[in-house]
Design a protein around this motif. Structure first.
Motif, PDB file in Angstrom:
ATOM      1  N   ASN A 247      -3.273  26.865  28.088  1.00  0.00           N
ATOM      2  CA  ASN A 247      -4.173  27.801  27.414  1.00  0.00           C
ATOM      3  C   ASN A 247      -3.911  27.867  25.912  1.00  0.00           C
ATOM      4  OD1 ASN A 247      -5.645  28.548  29.678  1.00  0.00           O
ATOM      5  ND2 ASN A 247      -4.300  30.251  30.196  1.00  0.00           N
ATOM      6  N   SER A 248      -2.661  27.651  25.519  1.00  0.00           N
ATOM      7  CA  SER A 248      -2.337  27.657  24.092  1.00  0.00           C
ATOM      8  C   SER A 248      -2.948  26.456  23.380  1.00  0.00           C
ATOM      9  CB  SER A 248      -0.813  27.669  23.895  1.00  0.00           C
ATOM     10  OG  SER A 248      -0.251  28.883  24.353  1.00  0.00           O
ATOM     11  N   VAL A 249      -3.039  25.306  24.070  1.00  0.00           N
ATOM     12  CA  VAL A 249      -3.717  24.143  23.501  1.00  0.00           C
ATOM     13  C   VAL A 249      -5.181  24.493  23.232  1.00  0.00           C
ATOM     14  CG1 VAL A 249      -4.486  21.773  23.926  1.00  0.00           C
ATOM     15  CG2 VAL A 249      -2.161  22.457  24.546  1.00  0.00           C
ATOM     16  N   ILE A 250      -5.817  25.173  24.199  1.00  0.00           N
ATOM     17  CA  ILE A 250      -7.213  25.595  24.019  1.00  0.00           C
ATOM     18  C   ILE A 250      -7.319  26.578  22.857  1.00  0.00           C
ATOM     19  CG2 ILE A 250      -9.168  26.752  25.115  1.00  0.00           C
ATOM     20  CD1 ILE A 250      -8.072  25.809  27.817  1.00  0.00           C
ATOM     21  N   TYR A 251      -6.364  27.493  22.761  1.00  0.00           N
ATOM     22  CA  TYR A 251      -6.359  28.478  21.674  1.00  0.00           C
ATOM     23  C   TYR A 251      -6.295  27.804  20.313  1.00  0.00           C
ATOM     24  CZ  TYR A 251      -3.978  31.538  18.312  1.00  0.00           C
ATOM     25  OH  TYR A 251      -3.593  32.209  17.177  1.00  0.00           O
ATOM     26  N   TYR A 252      -5.365  26.867  20.135  1.00  0.00           N
ATOM     27  CA  TYR A 252      -5.229  26.173  18.856  1.00  0.00           C
ATOM     28  C   TYR A 252      -6.476  25.349  18.543  1.00  0.00           C
ATOM     29  CZ  TYR A 252      -0.283  27.276  18.086  1.00  0.00           C
ATOM     30  OH  TYR A 252       0.901  27.920  17.831  1.00  0.00           O
ATOM     31  N   GLY A 253      -6.998  24.678  19.570  1.00  0.00           N
ATOM     32  CA  GLY A 253      -8.191  23.870  19.353  1.00  0.00           C
ATOM     33  C   GLY A 253      -9.387  24.704  18.957  1.00  0.00           C
ATOM     34  N   ARG A 254      -9.543  25.866  19.586  1.00  0.00           N
ATOM     35  CA  ARG A 254     -10.704  26.699  19.277  1.00  0.00           C
ATOM     36  C   ARG A 254     -10.585  27.314  17.883  1.00  0.00           C
ATOM     37  NH1 ARG A 254     -12.810  31.342  23.339  1.00  0.00           N
ATOM     38  NH2 ARG A 254     -10.919  32.382  22.617  1.00  0.00           N
ATOM     39  N   ILE A 255      -9.365  27.592  17.430  1.00  0.00           N
ATOM     40  CA  ILE A 255      -9.180  28.100  16.064  1.00  0.00           C
ATOM     41  C   ILE A 255      -9.795  27.129  15.054  1.00  0.00           C
ATOM     42  CG2 ILE A 255      -7.428  28.317  14.256  1.00  0.00           C
ATOM     43  CD1 ILE A 255      -5.711  29.842  16.102  1.00  0.00           C
ATOM     44  N   ILE A 256      -9.609  25.837  15.294  1.00  0.00           N
ATOM     45  CA  ILE A 256     -10.101  24.832  14.354  1.00  0.00           C
ATOM     46  C   ILE A 256     -11.625  24.832  14.331  1.00  0.00           C
ATOM     47  CG2 ILE A 256     -10.133  22.365  13.844  1.00  0.00           C
ATOM     48  CD1 ILE A 256      -7.319  22.403  15.413  1.00  0.00           C
ATOM     49  N   TYR A 257     -12.249  24.839  15.530  1.00  0.00           N
ATOM     50  CA  TYR A 257     -13.700  24.888  15.585  1.00  0.00           C
ATOM     51  C   TYR A 257     -14.234  26.173  14.955  1.00  0.00           C
ATOM     52  CZ  TYR A 257     -14.501  20.777  18.512  1.00  0.00           C
ATOM     53  OH  TYR A 257     -14.615  19.487  18.975  1.00  0.00           O
ATOM     54  N   THR A 258     -13.576  27.297  15.250  1.00  0.00           N
ATOM     55  CA  THR A 258     -14.015  28.581  14.705  1.00  0.00           C
ATOM     56  C   THR A 258     -13.904  28.599  13.191  1.00  0.00           C
ATOM     57  OG1 THR A 258     -13.266  29.701  16.733  1.00  0.00           O
ATOM     58  CG2 THR A 258     -13.665  31.080  14.815  1.00  0.00           C
ATOM     59  N   SER A 259     -12.813  28.043  12.669  1.00  0.00           N
ATOM     60  CA  SER A 259     -12.630  28.002  11.216  1.00  0.00           C
ATOM     61  C   SER A 259     -13.705  27.159  10.547  1.00  0.00           C
ATOM     62  CB  SER A 259     -11.243  27.444  10.879  1.00  0.00           C
ATOM     63  OG  SER A 259     -10.221  28.259  11.414  1.00  0.00           O
ATOM     64  N   LEU A 260     -14.048  26.011  11.167  1.00  0.00           N
ATOM     65  CA  LEU A 260     -15.115  25.171  10.621  1.00  0.00           C
ATOM     66  C   LEU A 260     -16.450  25.903  10.647  1.00  0.00           C
ATOM     67  CD1 LEU A 260     -14.259  21.678  12.173  1.00  0.00           C
ATOM     68  CD2 LEU A 260     -14.112  22.328   9.766  1.00  0.00           C
ATOM     69  N   ALA A 261     -16.708  26.611  11.763  1.00  0.00           N
ATOM     70  CA  ALA A 261     -17.957  27.367  11.868  1.00  0.00           C
ATOM     71  C   ALA A 261     -18.008  28.479  10.821  1.00  0.00           C
ATOM     72  CB  ALA A 261     -18.095  27.949  13.278  1.00  0.00           C
ATOM     73  N   ASP A 262     -16.880  29.161  10.615  1.00  0.00           N
ATOM     74  CA  ASP A 262     -16.825  30.219   9.590  1.00  0.00           C
ATOM     75  C   ASP A 262     -17.063  29.643   8.199  1.00  0.00           C
ATOM     76  OD1 ASP A 262     -16.376  32.157  11.460  1.00  0.00           O
ATOM     77  OD2 ASP A 262     -14.210  32.315  11.106  1.00  0.00           O
ATOM     78  N   LEU A 263     -16.549  28.434   7.975  1.00  0.00           N
ATOM     79  CA  LEU A 263     -16.741  27.786   6.673  1.00  0.00           C
ATOM     80  C   LEU A 263     -18.210  27.459   6.445  1.00  0.00           C
ATOM     81  CD1 LEU A 263     -15.163  26.628   4.216  1.00  0.00           C
ATOM     82  CD2 LEU A 263     -15.095  24.446   5.440  1.00  0.00           C
TER      83      LEU A 263
END
Length: 370
Positions: A247-263
């Motif tokens: 689940n932590s792998v999913i958490y780290y991966g989603r942070i990256i997608y979320t950050s790109l979307a926020d950008l």
């Protein structure tokens, strides 16, 4: 001494992330019967090279990249999967090595095999991230942080607006929480110190709209959120450790997608982009705290690389997979001229972003912002 430690830590992290990525391409290409002409760690001048079963294994001077040269990737001659250059002086390859090159060219492999080869690098980055997180979670003395509320503080605003002891937090603002950090990350992104929660209460899913949180101000006048509740710790059973690591792998991966979307949505400034200098600085800071922080940063960077490489962008593995999907659906490959033009344009854009991010890093370094 701190500079030396930073250098060693950065070398280990970049080396591990690049080596595992390239090994993914290499291993799956071999399994699919594709001829691998060269497996290289590093870029630039060759330091060490050796041959085995028709493949040249190379260690190069600059630890800032790597490549796998697959026969027939873009032409009958060997080219590099990750944008590296061919041998500087194109030295003659021993005849006995050429005789051992019996694998098929990549462009003659089935579409599904080529897709597997392209995806394998990112997959191995996820595997490395999982293994690192598994070791970290296993070796830490503290229990695993759960998502079940142990107690709500007296008079806490979050309790007055919906949360109760015993609630298991399932989602925040519509985003499923795989680990406790998901909840904290979503709360950090809130703009008004309030959020919509989905909790499991007495075995049923309950929607809690507009849960509010107390705030406080520091000496600089900046406002901070107070969580107002504590959660249970979980015993470290093999099942819990494996689940938390995945689940932590999913958490780290989603942070990256979320950050790109926020950008892209303008929630984050492009000036916050960080490049190689910022990464090395972060590695140095982590090294000063201890090996656990370095390992956690390694997990973040390798998962980051895996996610970014799968983006459907022509210069990345994900872009190559898109081209192959089009070929699988239509039965015809995207013309090489179109692929090359899109890839060159994408590389130019990525290079420009890297230069801009590096400029940001240097400015922050000079001004003391990092």
């Amino acid at each position: 001494m701190s500079v030396f430690i930073t250098f060693v830590a950065a070398l280990l992290i970049f080396g591990a992330v690049i080596a595992i990525h390239e090994f993914g391409h290499f291993a799956v290409a071999k399994l699919c019967g594709v001829q691998v002409n060269e497996f290289s760690i590093g870029m630039g001048p060759t330091l060490i090279k050796t041959y085995r079963k028709g493949t040249q294994y190379t260690l190069r001077l600059l630890p800032v990249g790597g490549f796998v040269a697959l026969e027939g990737e873009e032409s009958p001659e060997s080219t590099q999967a990750e944008g590296g250059n061919e041998e500087d002086a194109a030295p003659a390859i021993p005849p006995e090595v050429l005789a051992q090159r019996t694998g098929k060219p990549l462009n003659e492999a089935a579409v599904w095999q080529r897709m597997l080869v392209m995806a394998a690098g990112a997959v191995m980055n996820f595997v490395l991230g999982f293994v690192v997180l598994l070791l970290l979670i296993s070796l830490r003395s503290e229990p695993i942080t759960s998502k079940v509320i142990y107690a709500v503080e007296d008079n806490a605003l979050c309790g007055q607006t919906g949360l109760q002891a015993g609630d298991e937090i399932v989602a925040v603002n519509g985003r499923h929480c795989f680990v406790a950090n998901d909840m904290l990350y979503e709360l950090m992104r809130t703009e008004s110190y309030r959020a919509d929660f989905t909790v499991r209460r007495d075995g049923k899913l309950v929607e809690l709209p507009d849960v509010q949180f107390d705030t406080w101000q520091d000496e600089q006048g900046q406002t901070h959120m107070t969580l107002g509740f504590t959660v249970y710790g979980l015993k470290k059973t093999p099942q819990n450790v494996l689940k938390e690591s995945a689940n932590s792998v999913i958490y780290y991966g989603r942070i990256i997608y979320t950050s790109l979307a926020d950008l892209l949505r303008g929630r984050e400034s492009i000036n916050d982009l960080s490049g190689p200098v910022g990464i090395v600085t972060a590695i140095g800071q982590a090294a000063s705290y201890g090996w656990e922080d370095v390992a956690e940063l390694l997990a973040l960077i390798t998962i980051n690389l895996g996610v970014l490489n799968l983006l459907p962008f022509p210069a990345l593995d994900g872009g190559k997979i898109v081209f192959l999907l089009i070929e699988a659906v239509t039965g015809h490959a995207v013309p090489e001229k179109i692929q090359s033009s899109l890839t060159v344009a994408a590389f130019a854009l990525l290079f420009g972003l890297m230069l801009f991010a590096t400029y940001n890093d240097i400015v922050r370094l000079v001004t003391g912002a990092i």
